[in-house]
Design an enzyme around this catalytic site. Structure first.
Site, PDB file in Angstrom:
ATOM      1  CG  ASP A 238      -0.140   0.053   2.530  1.00  0.00           C
ATOM      2  OD1 ASP A 238       0.836  -0.714   2.646  1.00  0.00           O
ATOM      3  OD2 ASP A 238      -0.489   0.848   3.414  1.00  0.00           O
ATOM      4  CD  GLU A 239      -0.913   4.859   2.953  1.00  0.00           C
ATOM      5  OE1 GLU A 239      -1.814   5.678   3.182  1.00  0.00           O
ATOM      6  OE2 GLU A 239      -0.116   4.458   3.825  1.00  0.00           O
TER       7      GLU A 239
END
Length: 515
Positions: free
Chosen positions: A303-304
């Site tokens: 993620d991210e």
């Protein structure tokens, strides 16, 4: 050979009427009030499982937390009839159970697995009620319950990187999961802020821990896994790559990327996808952790990821240009190296939704965990991937499901309760809905530690537990509130620091009332 454990003292639960949480698939309860005397209460089984024996001893204590007056009552005998003595806990484990209690106070709990039997004991503990005046236990009979979970994956994420969580606290959180029939502890062990677990292959990784006292040893990890197994909870680790990796680089600085314009936020610092040593460290770490965590699933984050950090770094940018790679293609390259490492350890990868939405190829048996856009759970299910919902179940957010806003923070449980994994996910044919296998509450750790984490998790996570266990037809937070008030008291009386959701009277252990 039948073994029987008989309780001589101690005592349990509150409430005027039985209020089981999560709500069973079907339940009928009569109006005959029968006294239950702890002195004459027993649980027996013909099962040969030592794990189930330990659960019986545990529940003999949990059933009766308060001192009760002696009453004229017949013996209350519980018989556990289990189809299999296997102590293996997997995604496929059958958690269902049936309870039958006659007016003669003879109770039979039937299950296909020992873990279903443990769930049955938890339900029985909620059926037996403590009456504060005149301090006696009673139950309404007869009772017939048929219960089966809607989803096989019912989890909670905890984050031990932003704040180190002591082992005793993790044990207590595992206890609390079992009370709500949740069966997965998603342990987000490392992140940018700290790397608190020992790797025998790459021991300098723990240079990224806060201190030498905030480290989990291999024995610590094993103790958590074993403790959870005894309570029907699987432990799934997460090592988030390639983003959120600043702490990896404290011990091995060559494997992280420097990007001065944005790395003031250390969450932006990713691993270096261009050098072999990065994958050597991942191989060693994942091998070490795969040996400690027996569950077949292994979360690798994803993620991210800050593409701009890769683009800003001269070495990575040059490498991408030489290979003709976009940032998305570089991410795909990274996971093309990491997925085989996971699979070589006999594990199945789980990733956050960005790996799916970026178009990165994944193994066909991979799991996609959705947190940003709920419709992605439908897209991933239609693409053939098994999926988990966390969107709308972030316990750290003041407004978990905009635009819904509540005057009182605790009332966000209503949003969690109404957030069904199969609603508002686009057009998903019935044959693909089976790919939605459950979900997780997410307790991110930036603003929680031992001082407040329990009350941030409970009782709001109970709403998610019921949404994942109970039938889809069980709806309406307003209808559930009275039962939730009682369940909150139920777990608080077991030492879980669950805050109230509405005015009530819930006698708490002395440890809670000594200021």
């Amino acid at each position: 050979m039948k073994r029987e454990v008989v309780l001589v003292c101690c005592a349990l639960i509150s409430g005027i009427y039985a209020a089981v949480w999560p709500q069973p698939y079907s339940m009928t309860q009569g109006t005959t009030v029968t006294m239950v005397d702890p002195r004459y209460f027993s649980i027996g089984t013909t099962s040969g499982s030592a794990l189930l024996d330990r659960a019986i001893v545990r529940y003999m204590s949990l059933m009766f937390p308060f001192t009760s007056n002696a009453v004229t009552a017949s013996s209350f005998k519980v018989s556990l009839v289990v189809g299999s003595d296997s102590e293996e806990l997997t995604l496929e484990t059958d958690d269902s159970y049936n309870i039958t209690i006659g007016t003669n106070s003879l109770c039979t709990i039937n299950s296909n697995s020992i873990f279903g039997a443990i769930h049955g004991l938890e339900t029985l503990s909620q059926l037996i009620e403590y009456n504060y005046q005149p301090k006696v236990y009673s139950i309404f009979l007869p009772v017939t319950i048929v219960d089966v979970p809607r989803f096989p994956w019912r989890g909670l994420l905890i984050d031990s990187s932003r704040h180190f969580l002591e082992l005793d606290l993790i044990y207590l959180l595992i206890d609390s999961l079992s009370y709500a029939k949740m069966n997965v502890l998603h342990w987000h062990i490392t992140d940018a802020q700290s790397f608190p677990v020992q790797s025998t292959s790459y021991p300098l990784l723990i240079e990224g821990a806060y201190t030498s006292d905030t480290i989990y040893t291999p024995n610590d990890v094993t103790s958590v896994v074993d403790y959870a197994l005894d309570r029907g909870v699987r432990v799934v680790p997460e090592f988030d790559v390639p983003g959120h990796s600043y702490s990896w680089g404290i011990g091995y600085p060559d494997i992280t990327v420097s990007c001065p314009l944005i790395d003031s936020n250390i969450n932006n610092v990713p691993l270096d996808p261009t050098i072999d040593f990065t994958y050597e460290v991942i191989t060693g770490l994942f091998g070490d952790m795969s040996a400690l965590f027996p569950d077949v699933f292994f979360h690798i984050g994803g993620d991210e990821l800050s593409y701009s950090c890769w683009q800003e770094n001269a070495n990575v940018s040059k490498w991408m240009d030489e290979n003709g790679y976009t940032p998305e293609q570089t991410e795909a390259y990274f996971f093309s190296k990491v997925h085989p490492i996971v699979e070589a350890n006999g594990k199945i990868p789980i990733s956050w939704e960005e790996v799916f939405t970026s178009g990165t190829p994944q193994p066909s048996d991979a799991i996609v965990q959705v947190w940003k856009n709920k419709k992605t759970i439908g897209d991933a299910a239609n693409a053939g991937y098994r999926t988990l919902l966390s969107h709308g179940w972030y316990l750290d957010r003041q407004i978990p499901l905009p635009p819904k806003v509540h005057y009182e923070f605790e009332d966000t449980w209503k949003d969690f309760y109404d957030n069904d994994p199969t609603s508002n996910i686009g057009d998903v044919p019935p044959e693909n809905l089976k790919n939605i296998i459950g979900g997780e509450a997410a307790m991110w750790g930036e603003q929680v530690d031992a001082s407040n984490i329990q009350s941030r998790i409970w009782p709001r996570t109970a709403a998610i537990a019921e949404r994942l266990w109970s039938n889809e037809s069980v709806k309406g937070a307003d209808l559930a509130e009275e039962r939730l008030v009682e369940f909150r008291c139920h777990i608080a009386q077991r030492g879980i620091r669950a805050g109230p959701v509405a005015p009530d009277y819930c006698p708490l252990p002395k440890a809670f009332t000594s200021y």
